[in-house]
Write a protein that holds these residues in place. Structure first.
Motif, PDB file in Angstrom:
ATOM      1  N   PRO A  35       0.840  -1.202   0.000  1.00 54.70           N
ATOM      2  CA  PRO A  35       0.000   0.000   0.000  1.00 54.70           C
ATOM      3  C   PRO A  35       0.870   1.243   0.000  1.00 54.70           C
ATOM      4  O   PRO A  35       1.982   1.233   0.526  1.00 54.70           O
ATOM      5  N   PRO A  36       0.390   2.318  -0.608  1.00 52.31           N
ATOM      6  CA  PRO A  36       1.178   3.548  -0.629  1.00 52.31           C
ATOM      7  C   PRO A  36       1.534   3.992   0.781  1.00 52.31           C
ATOM      8  O   PRO A  36       0.695   3.975   1.685  1.00 52.31           O
ATOM      9  N   ALA A  37       2.778   4.411   0.980  1.00 56.56           N
ATOM     10  CA  ALA A  37       3.249   4.791   2.324  1.00 56.56           C
ATOM     11  C   ALA A  37       2.453   5.952   2.894  1.00 56.56           C
ATOM     12  O   ALA A  37       2.218   6.016   4.110  1.00 56.56           O
ATOM     13  N   GLU A  38       2.023   6.858   2.015  1.00 58.21           N
ATOM     14  CA  GLU A  38       1.316   8.040   2.519  1.00 58.21           C
ATOM     15  C   GLU A  38      -0.077   7.717   3.056  1.00 58.21           C
ATOM     16  O   GLU A  38      -0.738   8.564   3.651  1.00 58.21           O
ATOM     17  N   TRP A  39      -0.549   6.457   2.825  1.00 61.06           N
ATOM     18  CA  TRP A  39      -1.874   6.077   3.301  1.00 61.06           C
ATOM     19  C   TRP A  39      -1.788   5.088   4.461  1.00 61.06           C
ATOM     20  O   TRP A  39      -2.746   4.383   4.766  1.00 61.06           O
ATOM     21  N   ALA A  40      -0.662   5.031   5.129  1.00 62.56           N
ATOM     22  CA  ALA A  40      -0.461   4.004   6.165  1.00 62.56           C
ATOM     23  C   ALA A  40      -1.425   4.137   7.337  1.00 62.56           C
ATOM     24  O   ALA A  40      -1.733   3.151   8.000  1.00 62.56           O
ATOM     25  N   ALA A  41      -1.916   5.331   7.605  1.00 65.83           N
ATOM     26  CA  ALA A  41      -2.791   5.535   8.758  1.00 65.83           C
ATOM     27  C   ALA A  41      -4.267   5.481   8.388  1.00 65.83           C
ATOM     28  O   ALA A  41      -5.125   5.873   9.190  1.00 65.83           O
ATOM     29  N   ALA A  42      -4.609   4.996   7.191  1.00 60.52           N
ATOM     30  CA  ALA A  42      -5.990   4.991   6.735  1.00 60.52           C
ATOM     31  C   ALA A  42      -6.863   4.072   7.579  1.00 60.52           C
ATOM     32  O   ALA A  42      -6.427   3.011   8.030  1.00 60.52           O
ATOM     33  N   VAL A  43      -8.101   4.492   7.808  1.00 61.27           N
ATOM     34  CA  VAL A  43      -9.088   3.690   8.527  1.00 61.27           C
ATOM     35  C   VAL A  43      -9.878   2.878   7.515  1.00 61.27           C
ATOM     36  O   VAL A  43     -10.371   3.408   6.510  1.00 61.27           O
ATOM     37  N   THR A  44     -10.019   1.600   7.781  1.00 59.24           N
ATOM     38  CA  THR A  44     -10.590   0.676   6.808  1.00 59.24           C
ATOM     39  C   THR A  44     -12.105   0.572   6.922  1.00 59.24           C
ATOM     40  O   THR A  44     -12.650   0.373   8.008  1.00 59.24           O
ATOM     41  N   SER A  45     -12.769   0.678   5.792  1.00 58.41           N
ATOM     42  CA  SER A  45     -14.218   0.524   5.724  1.00 58.41           C
ATOM     43  C   SER A  45     -14.585  -0.953   5.610  1.00 58.41           C
ATOM     44  O   SER A  45     -13.725  -1.826   5.414  1.00 58.41           O
ATOM     45  N   VAL A  46     -15.877  -1.231   5.714  1.00 57.13           N
ATOM     46  CA  VAL A  46     -16.371  -2.593   5.498  1.00 57.13           C
ATOM     47  C   VAL A  46     -16.153  -2.963   4.035  1.00 57.13           C
ATOM     48  O   VAL A  46     -16.467  -2.164   3.135  1.00 57.13           O
ATOM     49  N   PRO A  47     -15.615  -4.137   3.732  1.00 49.99           N
ATOM     50  CA  PRO A  47     -15.361  -4.513   2.335  1.00 49.99           C
ATOM     51  C   PRO A  47     -16.647  -4.557   1.509  1.00 49.99           C
ATOM     52  O   PRO A  47     -17.702  -4.957   1.997  1.00 49.99           O
ATOM     53  N   VAL A  48     -16.531  -4.163   0.267  1.00 49.77           N
ATOM     54  CA  VAL A  48     -17.652  -4.216  -0.669  1.00 49.77           C
ATOM     55  C   VAL A  48     -17.405  -5.356  -1.650  1.00 49.77           C
ATOM     56  O   VAL A  48     -16.331  -5.438  -2.255  1.00 49.77           O
ATOM     57  N   VAL A  49     -18.385  -6.238  -1.777  1.00 54.06           N
ATOM     58  CA  VAL A  49     -18.287  -7.370  -2.698  1.00 54.06           C
ATOM     59  C   VAL A  49     -19.370  -7.230  -3.759  1.00 54.06           C
ATOM     60  O   VAL A  49     -20.545  -7.023  -3.441  1.00 54.06           O
ATOM     61  N   VAL A  50     -18.990  -7.300  -5.031  1.00 53.47           N
ATOM     62  CA  VAL A  50     -19.915  -7.156  -6.150  1.00 53.47           C
ATOM     63  C   VAL A  50     -19.891  -8.439  -6.970  1.00 53.47           C
ATOM     64  O   VAL A  50     -18.832  -8.884  -7.409  1.00 53.47           O
ATOM     65  N   GLY A  51     -21.069  -9.034  -7.156  1.00 50.94           N
ATOM     66  CA  GLY A  51     -21.168 -10.263  -7.931  1.00 50.94           C
ATOM     67  C   GLY A  51     -21.369 -10.008  -9.412  1.00 50.94           C
ATOM     68  O   GLY A  51     -21.595  -8.872  -9.854  1.00 50.94           O
TER      69      GLY A  51
END
Length: 586
Positions: free
Chosen positions: A401-417
């Motif tokens: 992952p890009p270093a500048e985004w290391a502190a990002a808060v993760t959302s619930v994964p989105v799954v598309v069928g």
């Protein structure tokens, strides 16, 4: 192998690296990754959206000629170079990644996603000629409330070919050898067998060949080659590109030797008198050719380059492949007999076992640092389907992952069928170089009124004819179309399938639905009359088991076949008659 990413400072797309030799995502499998977002100012609520597009894109250069009169009254001509562009949607899927609430400036967010790609997507491609081009490309795009747009190109590889081979046995054929178009120099008998006409790019084609020279001309060589032809259009303007992908020579055998004068004279006399010796000689030649082909005594292995394009027939782009065997005689103005066989190039079957879903090496817990007291809330997309457990979806973070985004808060994964993917669209063309404004335009597929004509048109321009037919078979509104289908209608639907290799499968797919399951010998005969000669035997094998009146009309069907086809399909008739008999007893 690193991940692919694109960023504009506010948004960043990181696609997980696919485990394929050419870093392509495989049709029918998963495209996964994350979109990273950064708040540039305090916001109360903002929505993050993404979408995938796959398109055929073409450009054709042409010359426009105009005439005018100069100051002296003379007629002058001007030539202007013009460009015509066209594009057509192959697929599109909209993804609502989620919403950010009460975000402070500088806050970072990560939106993971997993999207199932349709199984029938064509491979990415690009080819140029005469200032024009033909390409199929795929893009992942993201934006925040319609602003801060970012996009990432990614490659797609078509699904691996079926493990079931499609052989082509060219029956022994007799050709006259003529000089200067009118002088008969005798005949040549030849035949060939291609072990599998569905060949993976980078794989090896196996070709057996045999011939018996009964002419006065000396054979210089026999070559086999694979030819690729690409055609594309933009409006009424067309362009093409052809090239030979591979070529090999067959080894010389004693049967290539030309006849002596005495042999030629005796042969001509027996042919003129139509004696038993003439018929016996021809029958003997056919038997020799047949035996030589199956013995594999003159076999060539032809390597298909990995750079070859996939066989494809779209609305704007068509890619075709042929295998051509050519006999070259010594001398001038001599006909050179050839055998031409259509082949299908695609993703090797072996890739089916080798390819795994993207598997980044760093798990979510260690890849993304989540603050214990985040300064904002992340709301998942309300339209996202119910998610399975995290173990079931096997969601993994990007390996880099890009270093500048290391502190990002993760959302619930989105799954598309796959059910959420819109496949196909209308082709559009326009002048000039300003295609950027048109590139983002998407023309949705309108509701199609059930009718035979609309079904045929859909099949002609479908990304996947089989997928189109399956959808219509599953739709009860289309049942009357199949129930009312006549033998002529049935043959028209089969003929609408542009790639010949798919015609037997489409014929078998529709057969059980015809007239409420009352599929009879008339439909079998109609199918035989519309497919190419080399597909008649495979078509018989696929649709005979559905024939309800096979026992009483088997003679009529066999009456449509050549002696060679009867031999090739003997086992298919036996099996179909057995199946038909069991159904009658039941």
């Amino acid at each position: 192998m690193g991940n692919t990413s694109s960023s504009n400072g506010t948004l960043s797309i990181v696609l997980d690296s696919p485990q394929t030799p050419n870093a392509s995502f495989v049709a029918g499998r998963t495209l996964s990754g994350s979109v990273f977002a950064k708040a540039t100012s305090n916001v109360n609520a903002v929505r993050i959206d993404a979408y995938i597009t796959g398109k055929e894109r073409t450009r054709v250069r042409y010359t426009e000629t105009t005439t005018y009169r100069d100051g002296n009254g003379n007629t002058r001509t001007r030539h202007h170079t013009r460009y015509r562009h066209a594009e057509r949607s192959i697929c599109r899927v909209n993804v609502n990644l989620g919403q950010v609430d009460n975000a402070q400036a500088g806050a970072q967010f990560r939106f993971p996603f997993r999207i199932e790609l349709p199984p029938d997507l064509p491979s990415s491609m690009y080819i140029m000629r005469n200032g024009g081009y033909s390409k199929i490309d795929y893009k992942f795009k993201a934006h925040v409330g319609g602003h801060h747009k970012v996009e990432q190109l990614f490659n797609v590889m078509s699904a691996p070919l079926s493990m079931q081979p499609v052989p082509n046995l060219v029956p022994p054929i007799v050709r006259d050898v003529q000089s200067c178009c009118c002088f008969n120099m005798g005949t040549i008998t030849m035949g060939a067998r291609i072990a599998n006409t569905r060949i993976g790019r980078g794989e090896t084609a196996i070709i057996d060949f045999a011939c018996k020279n009964q002419s006065r001309q000396r054979i210089l060589s026999v070559t086999v080659e694979i030819k690729q032809e690409v055609n594309w259009s933009a409006g009424y303007h067309r362009e093409y590109s052809t090239n030979v992908l591979a070529r090999r020579l067959f080894n010389r055998t004693e049967r290539w030797g030309e006849m002596s004068k005495e042999e030629a004279k005796a042969k001509a006399q027996s042919r003129k008198n139509n004696t038993d010796s003439h018929r016996d000689r021809n029958q003997q030649a056919l038997q020799i050719i047949h035996k030589a082909i199956f013995d594999g005594e003159n076999r060539v292995l032809l390597n298909v380059p990995t750079s070859a394009l996939q066989t494809y027939h779209g609305a704007l782009v068509q890619v075709g492949h042929q295998m051509k065997i050519k006999i070259t005689f010594d001398g001038m103005c001599i006909d050179h007999p050839t055998i031409t066989v259509p082949i299908y190039l695609g993703t090797p079957t072996s890739y089916g076992a080798q390819i795994a879903s993207p598997q980044p090496s760093i798990p979510v817990a260690t890849a993304i640092a989540t603050p214990s007291a985040p300064p904002m809330g992340v709301t998942p997309s309300p339209s996202a389907p119910p998610l399975p457990s995290e173990a079931e979806i096997d969601l993994t973070a990007p390996s880099a992952p890009p270093a500048e985004w290391a502190a990002a808060v993760t959302s619930v994964p989105v799954v598309v069928g796959q059910a959420d993917v819109v496949v196909g669209g209308k082709a559009e063309d326009f002048d000039g170089e300003g295609g950027a404004a048109h590139a983002s335009a998407f023309v949705p597929v309108a509701e199609v009124v059930p009718s035979l004509g609309n079904l045929i048109n859909e099949i002609k321009f479908a990304v996947s004819p089989s997928d189109t037919v399956r959808k219509r078979l599953d739709d009860k509104k289309w049942s009357p179309v199949f129930n009312a289908m006549t033998p002529m209608d049935y043959s028209s639907v089969i003929k609408a399938v542009a790639i010949e290799f798919d015609q037997p499968d489409i014929a078998a797919l529709i057969a059980p639905a015809v007239r409420g399951g009352n599929f009879t010998h008339e439909y079998v005969i109609a199918a035989l009359r519309v497919v190419s000669d080399w597909l008649r035997s495979p078509t018989i094998a696929k649709i005979l088991p559905f024939c309800k009146d096979l026992h009483s009309n088997v003679g009529k069907i066999k009456g449509e076949l050549t002696d060679w086809e009867r031999v090739c399909t003997e086992r298919d008739f036996e099996q179909a008659l057995a199946i038909n008999g069991q159904e009658s007893l039941a």
